[in-house]
Design a protein around this motif. Structure first.
Motif, PDB file in Angstrom:
ATOM      1  N   PRO A 140       0.803  -1.232   0.000  1.00 43.10           N
ATOM      2  CA  PRO A 140       0.000   0.000   0.000  1.00 43.10           C
ATOM      3  C   PRO A 140       0.828   1.271   0.000  1.00 43.10           C
ATOM      4  CG  PRO A 140      -0.178  -1.165   2.102  1.00 43.10           C
ATOM      5  CD  PRO A 140       0.484  -2.088   1.157  1.00 43.10           C
ATOM      6  N   VAL A 141       2.090   1.200   0.464  1.00 42.81           N
ATOM      7  CA  VAL A 141       2.922   2.405   0.484  1.00 42.81           C
ATOM      8  C   VAL A 141       3.170   2.944  -0.916  1.00 42.81           C
ATOM      9  CG1 VAL A 141       4.049   1.894   2.678  1.00 42.81           C
ATOM     10  CG2 VAL A 141       5.033   1.001   0.545  1.00 42.81           C
ATOM     11  N   VAL A 142       3.139   2.058  -1.927  1.00 39.70           N
ATOM     12  CA  VAL A 142       3.313   2.521  -3.305  1.00 39.70           C
ATOM     13  C   VAL A 142       2.133   3.400  -3.711  1.00 39.70           C
ATOM     14  CG1 VAL A 142       3.523   1.815  -5.722  1.00 39.70           C
ATOM     15  CG2 VAL A 142       4.703   0.513  -3.922  1.00 39.70           C
ATOM     16  N   CYS A 143       0.928   2.920  -3.431  1.00 40.97           N
ATOM     17  CA  CYS A 143      -0.273   3.718  -3.732  1.00 40.97           C
ATOM     18  C   CYS A 143      -0.266   5.018  -2.943  1.00 40.97           C
ATOM     19  CB  CYS A 143      -1.526   2.916  -3.412  1.00 40.97           C
ATOM     20  SG  CYS A 143      -1.722   1.441  -4.424  1.00 40.97           S
ATOM     21  N   ASN A 144       0.142   4.956  -1.687  1.00 42.57           N
ATOM     22  CA  ASN A 144       0.180   6.165  -0.858  1.00 42.57           C
ATOM     23  C   ASN A 144       1.120   7.204  -1.450  1.00 42.57           C
ATOM     24  OD1 ASN A 144      -1.470   4.702   0.823  1.00 42.57           O
ATOM     25  ND2 ASN A 144       0.078   4.320   2.380  1.00 42.57           N
ATOM     26  N   ALA A 145       2.288   6.765  -1.904  1.00 41.99           N
ATOM     27  CA  ALA A 145       3.265   7.690  -2.475  1.00 41.99           C
ATOM     28  C   ALA A 145       2.721   8.348  -3.736  1.00 41.99           C
ATOM     29  CB  ALA A 145       4.569   6.956  -2.782  1.00 41.99           C
TER      30      ALA A 145
END
Length: 308
Positions: free
Chosen positions: A71-76
């Motif tokens: 999910p950190v990819v989407c958040n970034a």
């Protein structure tokens, strides 16, 4: 307990650093890493998520990302003022993939893969390639990331952006403010650990290849990743509980994010049957360079076969 990953331990004497945050070890590691992957320029970042954030900052575009992704990819992507559309690609897990293509260059996310001369083989001079030094990644640290490229001007901007928008100088009072930037640099301790683990990478890869071949032969797979070894079961959470009872740690990589209401408002509403199925059935089993000690590998395989 048999761990999912191995994280090496280090005792660090910080008195050996000529600067606690921006010591010579930072440039040493940047140089060693870019040489290994075959790139001319590099900029370390305090984590790979922020590297993606900076690479996508204010692009005002839509990025297609696999539903099964950290999910950190989407958040970034979202916090850097872009939109996301999910895809049903699950083959990328444990490998590198193209995060986004612009008209004249592309961004490659290689958080789970580090290979010799990789930039030369997968990228063009103008491209950006991002790696992660999260503790469990192929080259781990106490987190961190790096952006490599053969485009000097792009890397120059990243170096200034991660250093509060300032030109670099050893003394902070000698730095010149170029633009409002970010405090996202990778510090001396992070770089020291990553540099030590980079020295061990080829040895680690040789050990992992033997372990992976044993898994493939015994379990009937043809996996190739140096980061994760994933198998399919009927119910991954049930399997994790079973293996936990045997003293073996397993994990899930990853949930299908298009099913998460947090991201539903930011993406297309399509159904992705492959991701939905694999988020329930795929599970990561222990995979690290110390697994061949004390009969651990044989024990893991024995427990998996008993479950099946």
């Amino acid at each position: 307990m048999i761990n999912l990953f191995n994280i090496p331990n280090y005792n660090i004497d910080t008195s050996n650093f000529n600067h606690f945050i921006h010591g010579d070890i930072v440039e040493e590691f940047e140089s060693n890493f870019r040489d290994y992957v075959g790139a001319k320029y590099s900029c370390t970042v305090n984590n790979a998520t922020n590297a993606i954030f900076l690479a996508m900052l204010n692009k005002n575009t839509t990025v297609k990302v696999p539903s099964m992704i950290p999910p950190v990819v989407c958040n970034a992507i979202l916090t850097s003022r872009n939109k996301i559309d999910f895809t049903d690609d699950t083959e990328w897990v444990g490998d590198s993939y193209i995060l986004h293509r612009f008209k004249d260059y592309k961004i490659i996310d290689s958080a789970q893969k580090v290979n010799l001369n990789q930039f030369e083989k997968e990228a063009n001079d103008e491209d950006l390639m991002i790696f992660s030094f999260y503790p469990t990644k192929p080259v781990g640290s106490s987190d961190g990331g790096i952006i490599v490229s053969n485009d000097k001007e792009k890397i120059k901007w990243f170096k200034e952006a991660t250093m509060n928008g300032m030109s670099y100088s050893f003394n902070n009072w000698d730095r010149k403010i170029k633009f409002p930037g970010f405090k996202m640099y990778m510090n001396s301790i992070q770089c020291y650990i990553a540099n030590e683990n980079l020295k061990l990478l080829d040895y680690k890869k040789r050990k992992l290849k033997k372990i992976r071949n044993t898994y493939n032969n015994e379990l009937g797979y043809n996996n190739t990743s140096d980061h994760l070894y994933r198998i399919k079961v009927d119910d991954n959470k049930k399997f994790i509980n079973y293996m936990g009872g045997k003293g073996i740690t397993c994990g899930i990589h990853y949930d299908a994010l298009h099913l998460n209401p947090i991201y539903n408002n930011f993406s297309n509403k399509s159904s992705f049957p492959i991701s939905e199925k694999e988020s329930i059935q795929t599970v990561s089993i222990p995979f690290h360079e110390n697994l061949d000690k004390n009969g651990q590998l044989d024990y893991v395989i024995k427990c998996i076969k008993k479950y099946e």
